[in-house]
Write a protein that holds these residues in place. Sequence first.
Motif, PDB file in Angstrom:
ATOM      1  N   LYS A  75       0.835  -1.202   0.000  1.00 15.71           N
ATOM      2  CA  LYS A  75       0.000   0.000   0.000  1.00 15.71           C
ATOM      3  C   LYS A  75       0.861   1.238   0.000  1.00 15.71           C
ATOM      4  O   LYS A  75       1.841   1.322   0.738  1.00 15.71           O
ATOM      5  CB  LYS A  75      -0.879   0.025   1.251  1.00 15.71           C
ATOM      6  N   GLY A  78       1.744   4.020  -5.281  1.00 16.91           N
ATOM      7  CA  GLY A  78       1.384   5.106  -6.204  1.00 16.91           C
ATOM      8  C   GLY A  78       1.596   6.461  -5.555  1.00 16.91           C
ATOM      9  O   GLY A  78       2.185   7.367  -6.165  1.00 16.91           O
ATOM     10  N   SER A  79       1.161   6.595  -4.309  1.00 17.15           N
ATOM     11  CA  SER A  79       1.293   7.881  -3.618  1.00 17.15           C
ATOM     12  C   SER A  79       2.766   8.226  -3.408  1.00 17.15           C
ATOM     13  O   SER A  79       3.187   9.369  -3.636  1.00 17.15           O
ATOM     14  CB  SER A  79       0.605   7.821  -2.253  1.00 17.15           C
ATOM     15  N   PRO A 101      -2.861   1.163 -11.145  1.00 14.87           N
ATOM     16  CA  PRO A 101      -3.498   1.108 -12.469  1.00 14.87           C
ATOM     17  C   PRO A 101      -3.896   2.531 -12.889  1.00 14.87           C
ATOM     18  O   PRO A 101      -3.533   3.482 -12.211  1.00 14.87           O
ATOM     19  CB  PRO A 101      -4.758   0.284 -12.180  1.00 14.87           C
ATOM     20  N   GLU A 169       6.831   2.333 -10.557  1.00  9.09           N
ATOM     21  CA  GLU A 169       6.077   1.569  -9.560  1.00  9.09           C
ATOM     22  C   GLU A 169       5.937   0.123 -10.026  1.00  9.09           C
ATOM     23  O   GLU A 169       5.561  -0.139 -11.180  1.00  9.09           O
ATOM     24  CB  GLU A 169       4.671   2.191  -9.385  1.00  9.09           C
ATOM     25  N   HIS A 268      -2.152   8.566   6.587  1.00  8.82           N
ATOM     26  CA  HIS A 268      -1.192   7.586   6.052  1.00  8.82           C
ATOM     27  C   HIS A 268      -0.228   8.201   5.045  1.00  8.82           C
ATOM     28  O   HIS A 268       0.849   7.675   4.809  1.00  8.82           O
ATOM     29  CB  HIS A 268      -1.949   6.426   5.401  1.00  8.82           C
ATOM     30  N   ILE A 271       3.361   8.787   6.058  1.00  6.78           N
ATOM     31  CA  ILE A 271       4.279   7.628   5.967  1.00  6.78           C
ATOM     32  C   ILE A 271       4.881   7.589   4.561  1.00  6.78           C
ATOM     33  O   ILE A 271       6.091   7.468   4.367  1.00  6.78           O
ATOM     34  CB  ILE A 271       3.514   6.311   6.229  1.00  6.78           C
ATOM     35  N   ASN A 272       3.992   7.717   3.560  1.00  5.21           N
ATOM     36  CA  ASN A 272       4.449   7.656   2.173  1.00  5.21           C
ATOM     37  C   ASN A 272       5.390   8.825   1.854  1.00  5.21           C
ATOM     38  O   ASN A 272       6.395   8.660   1.155  1.00  5.21           O
ATOM     39  CB  ASN A 272       3.247   7.674   1.221  1.00  5.21           C
ATOM     40  N   GLY A 344      -9.685   4.400  -3.544  1.00  4.73           N
ATOM     41  CA  GLY A 344      -9.674   3.061  -4.136  1.00  4.73           C
ATOM     42  C   GLY A 344      -9.120   1.990  -3.222  1.00  4.73           C
ATOM     43  O   GLY A 344      -8.545   0.999  -3.697  1.00  4.73           O
ATOM     44  N   ALA A 345      -9.279   2.117  -1.918  1.00  5.48           N
ATOM     45  CA  ALA A 345      -8.777   1.093  -0.991  1.00  5.48           C
ATOM     46  C   ALA A 345      -9.378  -0.265  -1.343  1.00  5.48           C
ATOM     47  O   ALA A 345     -10.568  -0.360  -1.637  1.00  5.48           O
ATOM     48  CB  ALA A 345      -9.148   1.469   0.441  1.00  5.48           C
ATOM     49  N   GLU A 349      -5.994  -3.357   5.351  1.00  8.93           N
ATOM     50  CA  GLU A 349      -5.256  -2.249   5.963  1.00  8.93           C
ATOM     51  C   GLU A 349      -5.647  -0.924   5.334  1.00  8.93           C
ATOM     52  O   GLU A 349      -5.784   0.094   6.005  1.00  8.93           O
ATOM     53  CB  GLU A 349      -3.731  -2.445   5.795  1.00  8.93           C
ATOM     54  N   SER A 350      -5.833  -0.940   4.004  1.00 10.83           N
ATOM     55  CA  SER A 350      -6.154   0.347   3.367  1.00 10.83           C
ATOM     56  C   SER A 350      -7.592   0.751   3.667  1.00 10.83           C
ATOM     57  O   SER A 350      -7.915   1.937   3.677  1.00 10.83           O
ATOM     58  CB  SER A 350      -5.864   0.317   1.863  1.00 10.83           C
ATOM     59  N   LEU A 524     -10.474   0.458  -7.221  1.00 11.14           N
ATOM     60  CA  LEU A 524     -10.033   1.658  -7.953  1.00 11.14           C
ATOM     61  C   LEU A 524     -10.806   1.811  -9.261  1.00 11.14           C
ATOM     62  O   LEU A 524     -11.058   2.922  -9.721  1.00 11.14           O
ATOM     63  CB  LEU A 524      -8.531   1.584  -8.237  1.00 11.14           C
TER      64      LEU A 524
END
Length: 536
Positions: A75, A78-79, A101, A169, A268, A271-272, A344-345, A349-350, A524
């Motif tokens: 997870k 992309g971010s 995607p 990615e 979150h 973190i990213n 789009g979780a 966890e997402s 997504l």
Amino acid sequence: MSKAHMASNGEGEPGSPARTYEEALNCLSSLITRRTRADGANKGDHFDLMFEYLKILELEDSMSRLKVIHVAGTKGKGSTCAFTESILRNCGFHTGLFTSPHLIDVRERFRLDGMDISEEKFTAYFWWCWDILQEKINDDVPMPTYFRFLALLAFKIFVAENVDVAIVEVGLGGKFDATNVIRTPIVCGICSLGYDHMEILGNTLGEIAGEKAGIFKQGVPAYTVSQPEEAMSSLKAKASQLGISLQVASPLDRGLLDGQQLGLDGEHQYINAGLAISMSRSWLERTGHSEGIFTQNTKSLPEQFIRGLTLSRLQGRAQIVPDPYFSTQSSTLGPGGLVFYLDGAHSPESMVVCASWFSNVAKETARYIYHPEQPKNSSSARLVPILIFNCMSVRDPQMLLAPLMSTCSYNGVYFHKALFVPNQSTFNKVGSFTSTQSNPQQVDLSWQMTIQRVWKNTINGNKGLIDDKVTGVNEVCKQGEQRNTRNFENSAIFPSLASAIQWLREYAQQKRTIRLQVLVTGSLNLVGDVLRLIKK
Ligand SMILES: Nc1ncnc2c1ncn2[C@@H]1O[C@H](COP(=O)(O)OP(=O)(O)OP(=O)(O)O)[C@@H](O)[C@H]1O
């Protein structure tokens, strides 16, 4: 781009009838196949073919000159990639970004200097790759599958466009992912790890982490974020086998943003962002570009980094979109209307981070959140949370709905109604936007019925709903279970997304003092379908 770059077999150029963008999408769609297990037993579904394709496309040498940042994880890939690209672009570099995607248009996967590649360039590079491959394939080397073709196309685009940095990615996993033909990246990163694609990557966090760590390369520094113990030890073991350093990036301290907000919403994302900062710094240092960017004060962030982080964007991740249908009529509607909250979780966890984000923003904007035990404030719009949900049938809806419901109820946010719909776009057609069946009477809604049943069972608090394996989720679920869940009881199945949105619009229009806050999640593709529909 030169003509030599464009068409290899003289059959035409972009713009001629068979060479259009639409035609390219049709050809691309023909490469879509169902996934097969990519494990050691079948050598990642003939992963080595990727090297054959690079040879055929004469990309081997030029690819080795690309200065790549390679990112895997469950997870936040992309971010993290979007933040990294934006940081380095704001440091003055010519950037290429390959993500997956896409939500609406396949060109979203290929960004040059932060913009989706133009139709013209996409079409030209597409046919360049397509024609050469078509000419050279044989029984032993068949046409690449969909994602492999896209990865090859990305490499072609980045090489031809001479980007300074390519941020790539991973599609799925790591070791046998199509992008793992990158032999000498400048830096690698592994985002948050969790349970997803277990049918392909393995059943334990250790196994999943081992697959992802397959992108580590000798001599290339690797970064990750804080991980569950089992995952971290697997990453460390792989790093030490290769003799490379594995550094753990701390979440970004929001105080370093000079009072500004990250471009991507949600807790979150800190973190990213922390991982993106570490990888960008490492890339700058290893390519000899750090001078002039970093000051003596190691505690502060360079202003280029702050700009990059605050201006970064990525659709469908914690995105808030007021329904344009109402924004054009707002004067007649008063405070009511319809706002979509898109995320789009699609893993447990997402779902937790998505539900926390939604609860927070819903509460922030709430003058009155629908809850029968609270008094109504009739002078302002009443905010009514609604859920639109679908997920792929390979997923366990219980593993998604339980954390969603629990996290929301834990935060005091209760869905007035849950709507279950089929996705609008078909899985095997790029760029298509047609229902699988045009007659709503014929649409197979058995999957939506299953989801609805799970929703109802979850409300009824069936024991054993929650899998203890899912770190962090279980605790929240238990806390949520203790709350009153009766407000989740209303649900409905719609034969199409369009009909669900139509219903919501009519509902909001009738009740002028109601503002619907519609969380769209679980897939997504579903999020992309909503964006397409409401922007029409
Ligand atoms: N660090 C994180 N921890 C947990 N969930 C996250 C994190 N970052 C993002 N997410 C969730 O994952 C969703 C997808 O985010 P993102 O596209 O950045 O990740 P991804 O790894 O590329 O996911 P996918 O493979 O599904 O595209 C977000 O909408 C959000 O719900």
